[in-house]
Every structure is written in C-alpha cells, then in structure tokens.
Design a protein around this motif. Structure first.
Motif, PDB file in Angstrom:
ATOM      1  N   ASP B 120       0.830  -1.213   0.000  1.00  0.00           N
ATOM      2  CA  ASP B 120       0.000   0.000   0.000  1.00  0.00           C
ATOM      3  C   ASP B 120       0.862   1.259   0.000  1.00  0.00           C
ATOM      4  N   TYR B 121       2.104   1.103  -0.457  1.00  0.00           N
ATOM      5  CA  TYR B 121       3.031   2.234  -0.522  1.00  0.00           C
ATOM      6  C   TYR B 121       2.527   3.289  -1.495  1.00  0.00           C
ATOM      7  N   MET B 305       8.197  -5.905   0.778  1.00  0.00           N
ATOM      8  CA  MET B 305       7.178  -6.943   0.797  1.00  0.00           C
ATOM      9  C   MET B 305       6.043  -6.509  -0.133  1.00  0.00           C
ATOM     10  N   SER B 306       6.375  -6.476  -1.433  1.00  0.00           N
ATOM     11  CA  SER B 306       5.407  -6.125  -2.463  1.00  0.00           C
ATOM     12  C   SER B 306       6.040  -6.539  -3.780  1.00  0.00           C
ATOM     13  N   MET B 307       5.367  -6.264  -4.873  1.00  0.00           N
ATOM     14  CA  MET B 307       5.939  -6.576  -6.185  1.00  0.00           C
ATOM     15  C   MET B 307       6.782  -5.424  -6.709  1.00  0.00           C
ATOM     16  N   GLY B 308       7.023  -4.407  -5.856  1.00  0.00           N
ATOM     17  CA  GLY B 308       7.890  -3.313  -6.252  1.00  0.00           C
ATOM     18  C   GLY B 308       7.135  -2.009  -6.370  1.00  0.00           C
ATOM     19  N   GLN B 309       7.165  -1.204  -5.307  1.00  0.00           N
ATOM     20  CA  GLN B 309       6.486   0.091  -5.323  1.00  0.00           C
ATOM     21  C   GLN B 309       7.471   1.195  -4.952  1.00  0.00           C
ATOM     22  N   MET B 310       8.089   1.090  -3.755  1.00  0.00           N
ATOM     23  CA  MET B 310       9.070   2.099  -3.369  1.00  0.00           C
ATOM     24  C   MET B 310      10.237   2.144  -4.341  1.00  0.00           C
ATOM     25  N   VAL B 311      10.506   1.019  -5.006  1.00  0.00           N
ATOM     26  CA  VAL B 311      11.619   0.971  -5.964  1.00  0.00           C
ATOM     27  C   VAL B 311      11.517   2.117  -6.980  1.00  0.00           C
ATOM     28  N   TYR B 327      14.108  -6.621  -5.212  1.00  0.00           N
ATOM     29  CA  TYR B 327      13.799  -7.953  -4.693  1.00  0.00           C
ATOM     30  C   TYR B 327      12.624  -7.841  -3.723  1.00  0.00           C
ATOM     31  N   GLY B 328      11.626  -8.679  -3.908  1.00  0.00           N
ATOM     32  CA  GLY B 328      10.466  -8.605  -3.023  1.00  0.00           C
ATOM     33  C   GLY B 328       9.796  -9.945  -2.822  1.00  0.00           C
ATOM     34  N   ARG B 329       9.049 -10.022  -1.747  1.00  0.00           N
ATOM     35  CA  ARG B 329       8.182 -11.165  -1.491  1.00  0.00           C
ATOM     36  C   ARG B 329       6.766 -10.640  -1.292  1.00  0.00           C
ATOM     37  N   SER B 330       5.795 -11.509  -1.525  1.00  0.00           N
ATOM     38  CA  SER B 330       4.396 -11.081  -1.460  1.00  0.00           C
ATOM     39  C   SER B 330       3.551 -12.081  -0.691  1.00  0.00           C
ATOM     40  N   GLY B 331       2.305 -11.722  -0.515  1.00  0.00           N
ATOM     41  CA  GLY B 331       1.311 -12.661   0.001  1.00  0.00           C
ATOM     42  C   GLY B 331       1.391 -12.884   1.502  1.00  0.00           C
ATOM     43  N   GLY B 332       2.345 -12.216   2.147  1.00  0.00           N
ATOM     44  CA  GLY B 332       2.523 -12.415   3.582  1.00  0.00           C
ATOM     45  C   GLY B 332       3.858 -13.057   3.900  1.00  0.00           C
ATOM     46  N   ASN B 333       4.626 -13.389   2.868  1.00  0.00           N
ATOM     47  CA  ASN B 333       5.968 -13.927   3.092  1.00  0.00           C
ATOM     48  C   ASN B 333       6.936 -12.800   3.389  1.00  0.00           C
TER      49      ASN B 333
END
Lengths: 181, 348
Positions: B120-121, B305-311, B327-333
C-alpha cells in the motif's frame, strides 16, 4: 548468542503466554527480545504457535523460520517444525501427548512428560510453565531469576493466587529436564 | 522503564499520551488491538471518546469532524479499510486538517489475506485519494518506533495542518518488543485561529475544501504546495547503515529494513561492501541521500514486501545514474536475510 525459538501446540495450551514469559524474562536479563504470534486464521483444534527471539544483538526479523529451539507440545507441531530446525538446536518434546519419536539425528532432544507433570500438580493447564522449566533446565535460554520475576509481574492482582502453582510447575519442569532421559 | 508491548497496543498508548482522546474506527485484522485498546482506555479519560463507526468511510469523516474542533483525533485500519478512507483523506488534506491515520498493511489486492505486506506504498505516498495533495507518511521499524513516530505524526499533523499517516505491516502490529514510553508528550499547538470552537464573541471560522473559482482554487493549491515544499525541506528523515564505503546500497523500510540490516552484516562478513538506507519518512522521500550515494555506489537494490512500489522512488532519486534492482516477497511472506544476500550476489 541468538536463540530463535518456536513454541508450538494447540489452542489452550498457553503457547502465547509461554512465549511472552520467555521474552519478558529475556528483557529482564538485559537481552534484546521479540515475540510474535502466528496470527493467521487458525482452525479450531489446529496448531497455535509463536516465534520468540532472545539475543545479545539487535534483532532482525521477529519471524523465526529456522529455529534453534523448538518446543513441540503436540504431535502436529513436531511433524510441522522438526524439519525446519537448525543443526545443533534443542528440541523439547511433550512426551505425554506425542507418541512418535523424533527423526533428526543432528539436534539435542529432550523428552519430558510436560502435560503429565502438570496433571500431577492438579492442573493440566500448567503444561506451558512446566515446559518453561524444562527449557531453563536443559537449554538455559533465560535465567531462572528472571523467569520468576516475569511470572510475578504477569501474575499480579487477581491472578496473584496462581503464582504458587506456576512456581511449582516451573520447578517440576526444571528438575525433570535435569534428570537423564 | 521498559515494558513488553504489542506494536498495536504501544502505538495506541503513545497516541493517548500525545493527547489523542478521540478515536473512530471499524474492526479489521491485523490492527484490531488498536480499536480494542482505545475502547478500553479512552472512556476513562476526561473528554475521551471511542466510537466504533459503521464503516471506514464513516470513521474517517468522524475524524474530519473531530479534528475540526482543534482536538487530536485518529483512526486506524488495514488495507481494504484504508482504501475506503481515501476520499476522506483527500478532504482532510484539502481542508488542511491535522489528522492521524494508522495503516497496518495486509495482503492484497482485494480481500487478500491478513498477513503482512507493504503493497500500500503507492496508496499512501502517491495520492490514493483525488486531487493535488500530499500526506506525511511515517514508517516505523520497531515497536519503539511505532510509539515514537505516532507521537511525531500528531506533531507534524498539527504543525503543518495536514493529515499524517503511520504506515506499518501486520508483523509490526502483532509483535511484542520492549518499549519505553514517556508519561506524556507535549501538545502545545494553538489552533484558535481556525478551529471550530463556537463563534460567540468572535468572527466565525470556516473549514472547507471548495473553491469554485479557477484562480482562487489555483492560488489555494499553490499555497498547499508551498507547505509541501517546506515539509520536504524540513521533515525528511532516514537512517543509514554502513553506507560510507558501500558498493551496494539496499533500500528498505519498516520490518524489511530489519531483515536487510542482517543481510548487510552477512554480506560484510563475506567482504562485500553493502550498506542500507532506510527511509523513515516515505513522503517526503529521502531523495537527496540516494542521489548522493549514486556518486559512489555501483548499484541499488530496493527490497520490499510487495511486487515493487518504493523501488520507483529509488529510481527517481538515482536519476538513471546507477542500476536500480528490486527484490520482493508477497502474500505475507517475509524475505529472509539469506534471500536478500542471494539477490545482491546475483546482480554482482
């Protein structure tokens, strides 16, 4: 030293409280500590678990994925987490409720009649504190004095009447863990 | 004296000690401890009130009304609920009202799940609501910071008459750590020249965001943007870890910054000169430090922890002068230090 701990059992075994007591005792010992429950949509009768980290150093993630200390209070917990343990880690097994043996050969394992000893004290719900005694007897982890202070802190006011029984459970677990298996 | 507290509860207590006596919210995991805590504490405080609203839309509009009186008020929610508040946040910014919104991010899009994410960044920092506005966004990385940055959020909101958000994830909300709180925090902002406190004996105040005339609206927007410029100049905050000689600069905020700190230590132990920049304010974003590090670093890696927003903000800051990877993880990982180490090595 960093203890990365997973405490696992079923709902009602006092897993989260056990974790909180370890974290609180660690804090009293002057360590860095963190505590986090597995807060997913757990099923009734399923496993409840939490991660606790006790360390001399600043803690990275509070979520433990490769524990070096595991307390398995029931069979699903042992089956779920044994394989994730770091080599050389400590595994505490609740022998009363787990009828299968461990499988790993590269870890230190303690079998303890956790629920049984709590039952002998007249309250099976003391199992979590028996386990805590087992941990300080076998692993060290946090100091006994700090655990007692933590229990006193948490069991105040209306809950103060429970303190004696908790201290007995702590002793029972600690002594049993010191005996040869 | 240090006490062991959950992030959500520590944040709530800090808000109360900072003078927030009014809370409006609607339940959603993983931030329910905030409402629960407020419902227990606020009715015992003189002038305090807790209201469980009928929706998040109602919550944010109740906040709008409450802060219009010059009092400190807040709401909190998690991802789908924060989406519902976006219209209200735009109105708060448009009417220059000092509100604090706490966002404890969970998995999405849609209903998603209740696990921690940082997806939600964009919503927090790039608008979310409509119109030309900015919201101050603070990102804690520990339970201690959940309290410190909540207090700061109230101060910045009051200082600039602007909504401020404290944004964290499910892990920071749910975890316990030792925390030290002061008995109270100063709350000395004078709102008498604008707040709605009853106009007897004085000229009435108006709180609005409507300007029907184009030039009047434009002047007002320019005024807002002078304020936003001031916030960018004065209030940008970040932390650096071993960046002085870093060839690799990893950028991470919130809970992920803790993982990255461990990864940097592992990389250093292998002789790889890694460092970390941790934005504490997500808006205003610490562009200047990244721009400067682009003089010396070989590449940047944003870890979220997203598919890339702050990047994207890292890319904007670096201005194309160095490669920026993700590099990111999603879904709660939650990424592990070993994963971050591998992500760095893969790009060397």
């Amino acid at each position: 030293m960093t203890y990365e701990i997973i405490l696992a059992g079923f709902g009602g075994q006092g897993i989260l409280f056990l974790g909180k007591m370890i974290a609180l005792a660690g804090m009293i010992d002057g360590k860095e500590v963190s505590w986090i429950p597995s807060y997913g949509p757990e099923m009734r009768g399923g496993t409840a678990n939490c991660s606790v980290v006790v360390s001399d150093r600043r803690i990275g993630t509070p979520v433990v994925t490769r524990p070096n200390v595991l307390v398995a209070m029931n069979r699903p917990s042992l089956e779920k987490f044994e394989s994730t343990m770091q080599p050389g880690g400590h595994l505490l097994i609740n022998k009363t409720l787990i009828e299968i043996p461990h499988t790993r050969q590269d870890i230190d394992v303690t079998y303890l009649e956790i629920t049984g000893l709590a039952g002998e004290l007249g309250n099976p719900r003391m199992a979590n504190i028996v386990a805590l005694g087992g941990l300080i007897g076998r692993v060290g982890l946090v100091s006994r004095d700090a655990v007692i202070e933590a229990l006193k802190k948490e069991l105040s006011g209306k809950k103060a009447a429970l303190l004696d029984l908790n201290l007995k459970a702590l002793d029972a677990g600690q002594q049993a863990a010191l005996l040869p298996a | 004296m240090k006490v062991l507290m959950k992030g959500n509860e520590a944040l709530s207590e800090a808000a109360i000690r900072a003078g927030a006596t009014l809370y409006f919210g609607y339940p959603i995991t993983p931030q329910n401890e905030i409402g629960e805590y407020m419902s227990r504490r606020l009715p015992t405080i003189p002038g305090g009130a807790y209201i469980q609203a009928e929706t998040e839309v109602a919550s944010i509009n109740m906040v709008y009304g409450a802060v219009s009186t010059g009092r400190r008020a807040m709401t909190s929610s998690s991802s789908p609920g924060i989406s519902l508040m976006m219209e209200g946040i735009s109105y708060l910014a448009g009417a220059e009202l000092p509100a604090v919104v706490v966002s404890i991010m969970r998995g999405g899009p849609g209903l998603g799940n209740i696990n921690p994410e940082q997806a939600d960044y964009f919503q927090a920092t790039k608008g979310g609501g409509h119109g030309s506005y900015r919201m101050i966004v603070l990102a804690p990385a520990s339970v201690q910071e959940m309290t410190d940055l909540t207090v700061l959020a109230f101060d910045l909101a009051d200082k600039y008459r602007n909504p401020a958000m404290v944004i964290a994830d499910g892990n920071l909300g749910q975890m316990m750590e030792p925390v030290e709180l002061k008995d109270s925090y100063p709350n000395n902002y004078d709102h008498s020249d604008w707040a709605l406190t009853g106009a007897k004996g004085r000229k009435g105040h108006t709180i609005t965001s409507i300007y029907l005339d184009a030039d009047e609206m434009e002047d007002y927007i320019h005024k807002l943007y002078r304020k936003y410029g001031e916030i960018e100049r004065v209030e940008t905050r970040h932390e650096e870890f071993l960046t002085d000689d870093a060839d690799v600069v990893i950028v991470a905020y919130g809970i992920v910054s803790r993982v990255v700190r461990s990864a940097v230590e592992l990389l250093r132990a292998e002789g790889i000169k890694a460092g970390m920049v941790r934005p504490i304010t997500l808006w205003p974003y610490p562009k200047a430090v990244l721009r400067k590090l682009a003089d010396t670093a070989k590449f940047f890696l944003a870890c979220e922890m997203s598919m890339g927003q702050m990047v994207e903000d890292v890319q904007l800051s670096v201005e194309g002068r160095r490669p920026v990877y993700f590099y990111g993880r999603s879904g709660g990982n939650v990424p592990t230090p070993a994963e971050v180490v591998a992500a760095v090595k893969q790009r060397m």
